[in-house]
Design an enzyme around this catalytic site. Sequence first.
Site, PDB file in Angstrom:
ATOM      1  CB  CYS A 133      -6.256 -13.196  15.452  1.00 43.45           C
ATOM      2  SG  CYS A 133      -5.746 -11.760  14.479  1.00 43.45           S
ATOM      3  CB  CYS A 185      -2.018 -11.795  17.835  1.00 39.65           C
ATOM      4  SG  CYS A 185      -3.474 -10.792  17.529  1.00 39.65           S
ATOM      5  CG  ASN A 236      -0.879  -0.578  -1.676  1.00 38.27           C
ATOM      6  OD1 ASN A 236      -1.286  -0.076  -2.720  1.00 38.27           O
ATOM      7  ND2 ASN A 236       0.198  -1.335  -1.626  1.00 38.27           N
ATOM      8  CD  GLU A 237      -0.008  -4.955  -3.895  1.00 33.36           C
ATOM      9  OE1 GLU A 237       0.982  -5.187  -3.200  1.00 33.36           O
ATOM     10  OE2 GLU A 237      -0.008  -5.057  -5.132  1.00 33.36           O
ATOM     11  CD  GLU A 270       8.407  -0.533  -3.830  1.00 30.98           C
ATOM     12  OE1 GLU A 270       7.996   0.643  -3.754  1.00 30.98           O
ATOM     13  OE2 GLU A 270       7.683  -1.534  -3.693  1.00 30.98           O
ATOM     14  CD1 TRP A 315       8.520  -6.004  -6.714  1.00 28.53           C
ATOM     15  CD2 TRP A 315       8.000  -8.168  -6.945  1.00 28.53           C
ATOM     16  NE1 TRP A 315       7.377  -6.067  -7.475  1.00 28.53           N
ATOM     17  CE2 TRP A 315       7.027  -7.391  -7.634  1.00 28.53           C
ATOM     18  CE3 TRP A 315       7.872  -9.560  -6.958  1.00 28.53           C
ATOM     19  CZ2 TRP A 315       5.965  -7.960  -8.316  1.00 28.53           C
ATOM     20  CZ3 TRP A 315       6.806 -10.115  -7.646  1.00 28.53           C
ATOM     21  CH2 TRP A 315       5.876  -9.311  -8.307  1.00 28.53           C
ATOM     22  CD  GLU A 367       0.433  -0.743  -7.176  1.00 30.99           C
ATOM     23  OE1 GLU A 367       1.434  -1.470  -7.282  1.00 30.99           O
ATOM     24  OE2 GLU A 367      -0.034  -0.384  -6.076  1.00 30.99           O
ATOM     25  CB  CYS A 413      -3.141  -7.616  14.430  1.00 35.80           C
ATOM     26  SG  CYS A 413      -4.601  -8.495  15.001  1.00 35.80           S
ATOM     27  CE1 TYR A 461      19.423   1.334  -8.712  1.00 35.34           C
ATOM     28  CE2 TYR A 461      19.511  -0.308  -6.960  1.00 35.34           C
ATOM     29  CZ  TYR A 461      20.022   0.823  -7.582  1.00 35.34           C
ATOM     30  OH  TYR A 461      21.128   1.451  -7.078  1.00 35.34           O
ATOM     31  CG  HIS A 462       9.283  -1.078  -9.290  1.00 34.01           C
ATOM     32  ND1 HIS A 462       8.405  -0.410 -10.120  1.00 34.01           N
ATOM     33  CD2 HIS A 462       8.679  -2.243  -8.958  1.00 34.01           C
ATOM     34  CE1 HIS A 462       7.309  -1.149 -10.267  1.00 34.01           C
ATOM     35  NE2 HIS A 462       7.453  -2.266  -9.584  1.00 34.01           N
TER      36      HIS A 462
END
Length: 680
Positions: free
Chosen positions: A160, A157, A149-150, A360, A320, A312, A115, A362-363
């Site tokens: 928030c 909640c 990351n991203e 991941e 995905w 990236e 959060c 198979y990435h």
Amino acid sequence: MISKKIKGFFYGADYNPDQWNKEIWKEDIRQMKVHGVNVVTLPVFSWAKIQKSEDEFDFSWLDEIIDLLYENGIYVNLATPTAAQPAWMSKKYPDITKTDMYGRKYKHGGRTNFCPNSPNYRRLSKKIAKEMAENYKDHPAIVLWHINNEYGEYCYCENCRKNFIKWLKEKYDTLENLNKCWYTSFWGHTIYDWDEIEVPSALTEILPGRLGGRDGTNFQSMAIDYRRFMSNSILECFLGEAEEIRKITPHIPITTNIWGICDKLDLFKWGEECDVASWDNYPSSKDHPSLISFRHDVVRALKGGKPFLLMEQTPSQQNWQPYNEQKRPGVMRLLSYQCISHGSDGIMFFQWRQSAGACEKYHTALVPHVGHENTRIGRELTQLGEELKGLEDKIIDSKIESKIGIIMDWSNWWAVEYSSGPSIDMTYIDRIMKYYKPLYDLNIPVDIVNPNMDLSKYDMVIAPLLYMVEDKAINNIKSFVEDGGTFITTFFSGIVDENDHVRLGAYPGAFRDLLGIWVEEVDALYPEMKNGIVVEKELNMGKDVYDCNLICEVVHSQGAKVLGRFAHDYYKGYGAITENSYGKGKAIYVATEPEEGFIRELMKKYCDENKIKPILKTSEEIEVTKRIKDNKEYIFILNHSKKPQQIDLEVKKYKELLKNQVLKGIINIEPKDVFILEEY
Ligand code: GLA
Ligand code: ZN
């Protein structure tokens, strides 16, 4: 230059050495050298490994790998691991995991499961950032900070809600003002005590999936405020870490890898706080190349045109998407140059070594499961690494110059897509692309701009579906036109103010005098319906009648010239395209959504008038862009098609930098190939 230590392109990947035994690290380094990797990002997801409990930090394994990398000439983009907190932390501090729009409180699991208003998350993420900065402040390997990351997950909640109320108090000062701006006289929603405020969620004012799959809302102004607040709350998490880091390593730039061009975060506000803009490019193989170019142009805009960083991309396959096609031979290279041609000074991948377990595996990665570099993808990576070295002196720090700005605005995006009526098909990025793509096809560069930015360096500014617009932006646009600019906007623009209240009088409220028109009705067509635009002689286009659909407005001219009229229905003969003189400039209104060919002709007309020329004239399957440095121009030619193409270089002679050849006249470019030309 992103970092003085790396004078060339950043070339590398996310590196997760903690997924592997140490014995493999030396082999990693060997293969990094084969590909010419000069920087890796770590430790993005290693919070649990570094911090076993609240007071125990263990950087020993990280120290060891960073030393090893540095000894081998490989630099580090140091990531704070705060996108995935350790399980002990979620357990010890239950306020950390997020609550979704349906009020479901998450347990530990996944990632970005925090959060943004959790006091414990804020405190502990700052703490790890500070510990890392202390530990690595003198390490010569560190060239950049990569926070989290991203980012981009919202929470609903109680923490928030409390912070939302605080934020609203600051914004509106009084409840009277808030009630007015939220239009709570509707459905008896008057609020008498700040504590009565609930967050707009599926349990209150959000209508999940109501608008053709998109969420609707009963109260747009409240729902848009929640987005502004969430974008800001998440930004405060970033800033909390950045502040700790900046105190200790003020000389090392900071970035965060943004997750595509998403509607969750007001990226222009984020751009102001990052030192370098960076993003993750994961197109589907079905995305048109112009959409990828547009996304790069948005990222370039975040730091006012300064070179950005591709943080990236996958060397080949994702894991995905529903169907994860391999990038065909040459496509990884082509997409990498597309990115550079739009202003990136680096090409980074996810990830270095392909995981053996979890979701991941198979990435694709730079080191595949077979374990060596002797593969198709391996060879492509080595080749790209070598090519980039040869380009660094010319391309690094070069800029892109454009005479056209296309306006994009996040509050407007939210307002457009929360609007209940007139049409669920009125999505924002698609409307921008209607104008971006013809210019892309014509090889005319554009900048993405914010409506409050200085527009004076542009000859033309296009604002597709600028529905929500604040007074400041209206004045900014008007002065641009007064000073001689050409402004083009479309249906359903200028309608509401920043509180999503209709600017009364007549549509298009904000732009009525600028456009010299008023709009009486807004008709929304079913997808299978269409109308037509009958073009006046003066427009001088390829055809006399063009199709149009989506929205058709009944426009009355109040001084504007009508350049095209509706062909059918009860508004047959009313203006569909108008042009108004205003100050030294012009304002054009497109009261419907014309077919692509029409918009292309319209773009050509106003580009011609403004003496804006294509970089080169080519088929639409060829993309041409230009970077400029020390008055030298570098023209990128990208063949996105599956067939060889011919290009007329006209009178000039060029040196092609990738294959070191001299080119002139009519040249051939192979499918998926790239040329970078310098005048010779
Ligand atoms: C994102 C993340 C990475 C990885 C890739 C896979 O971009 O940042 O950690 O999950 O997706 O495509
Ligand atoms: Zn929360």
